[in-house]
Design a protein around this motif. Structure first.
Motif, PDB file in Angstrom:
ATOM      1  N   THR A  47       0.836  -1.196   0.000  1.00 52.51           N
ATOM      2  CA  THR A  47       0.000   0.000   0.000  1.00 52.51           C
ATOM      3  C   THR A  47       0.878   1.256   0.000  1.00 52.51           C
ATOM      4  N   LYS A  56      -6.545  -1.123  -5.471  1.00 53.27           N
ATOM      5  CA  LYS A  56      -7.227   0.122  -5.130  1.00 53.27           C
ATOM      6  C   LYS A  56      -6.409   1.284  -5.689  1.00 53.27           C
ATOM      7  N   GLY A  93      -6.620   4.384  -4.918  1.00 56.15           N
ATOM      8  CA  GLY A  93      -6.353   5.388  -3.892  1.00 56.15           C
ATOM      9  C   GLY A  93      -7.087   6.688  -4.162  1.00 56.15           C
ATOM     10  N   LYS A  94      -7.336   7.451  -3.099  1.00 54.60           N
ATOM     11  CA  LYS A  94      -8.005   8.748  -3.216  1.00 54.60           C
ATOM     12  C   LYS A  94      -7.285   9.788  -2.368  1.00 54.60           C
ATOM     13  N   GLY A 140      -8.710  12.559  -1.244  1.00 48.55           N
ATOM     14  CA  GLY A 140      -9.622  13.087  -0.238  1.00 48.55           C
ATOM     15  C   GLY A 140      -9.723  14.604  -0.313  1.00 48.55           C
ATOM     16  N   GLN A 158      -9.803  10.238   2.386  1.00 47.54           N
ATOM     17  CA  GLN A 158      -8.520   9.791   1.848  1.00 47.54           C
ATOM     18  C   GLN A 158      -8.404   8.274   1.940  1.00 47.54           C
ATOM     19  N   CYS A 159      -7.868   7.679   0.901  1.00 48.65           N
ATOM     20  CA  CYS A 159      -7.728   6.215   0.869  1.00 48.65           C
ATOM     21  C   CYS A 159      -6.418   5.866   0.179  1.00 48.65           C
ATOM     22  N   ASP A 160      -5.624   5.016   0.818  1.00 41.22           N
ATOM     23  CA  ASP A 160      -4.344   4.602   0.234  1.00 41.22           C
ATOM     24  C   ASP A 160      -4.544   3.700  -0.971  1.00 41.22           C
TER      25      ASP A 160
END
Length: 265
Positions: free
Chosen positions: A9, A37, A39-40, A42, A48-50
């Protein structure tokens, strides 16, 4: 211990990939990368997303090493690993092309161009074996002819040395064989040098890598550049991605340092 597959990640796909490559001690062309994924970023820290990626080793040499580590007894493992690590690969193929090959070419008299393709294919195989024998490697061969395509299959207990890192030595031998054959046949014929079905395995690896890096190009919106590779290997990757409407491929640089670029449209 060599791990064949692992998930990583990072804040971005690129960061996760680089972390994985560093930890697994591999390069991008030795693994298959699946973006789990994207990721975001945010908004002010919210949402927020890894990014998450999965790396799977596809390099035949590394997979073989992993199999040895898995199946060998503890005492045998260390001996197997040491033996492979000490395998004297030829790093500088220019030595093979310029010195040994040049001397052997002087020793071997070109065949009469009026001989048929079969005879000249055998003479080319003998020339390639002479080059390899000069490296203290025992090798035998068999020739297959289909139209204007010749495949010289090599057989040796030291196939790894003949293949070299990423096929560099085998590719150098193929260039020598093609040049030698054209010198004696005076006609257009494609000569392929193969050992332990390496060409088919390499083709599968390149096709997987092409799809892999196309996914990365789309996820990151940035061009993906490869290390220099022979024209026929770049062609395999071009053909694999030609049907993807949202991806374009092109080559940059000059031979022998020409390389492939994959870009999202």
């Amino acid at each position: 211990m060599l791990v064949l597959q692992k998930t990583f990640t990072g804040r971005t796909v690129e960061e996760a990939v680089q972390l994985g490559l560093s930890e697994m001690n591999v390069t991008e062309n030795q693994v298959k990368i699946d973006v789990l994924k994207p990721g975001k970023k945010g908004w002010f820290g919210f949402g927020q997303c890894d990014a998450e990626v999965n790396l799977t080793i596809i390099d035949p040499e590394l997979k073989k090493l992993a199999d040895l580590n898995t199946t060998a007894a503890p005492a045998e493992k260390s001996r197997s690993v040491v033996a492979i690590q000490r395998e004297p690969f030829i790093k500088d193929t220019s030595e093979l092309k310029k010195s040994t090959a040049a001397e052997l070419l002087k020793e071997q008299k070109p065949a009469d161009g009026r001989l048929n393709i079969s005879d000249n294919a055998e003479k080319t195989a003998d020339y390639v074996k002479a080059v390899i024998s000069a490296l203290d490697i025992k090798v035998t061969s068999a020739c297959r002819i289909k139209g204007n395509d010749i495949t010289i299959e090599l057989f040796s207990d030291e196939a790894a040395r003949i293949i070299g890192k990423h096929g560099q030595v085998l590719n150098a031998l193929q260039v020598l064989a093609q040049t030698y054959f054209q010198n004696i046949q005076k006609s257009f014929v494609t000569v392929t040098i193969d050992i332990e079905n390496y060409r088919a395995k390499r083709k599968e690896t390149l096709e997987t890598l092409a799809l892999n890096m196309a996914g990365k190009a789309k996820a990151t919106k940035r061009p993906v550049k490869f290390e220099p590779m022979p024209n026929y290997e770049r062609k395999i990757m071009h053909q694999m991605l030609t049907r993807m409407k949202d991806i374009e491929t092109y080559s940059e640089g000059r031979e022998p340092n020409r390389y492939l670029v994959i870009k999202a449209k």
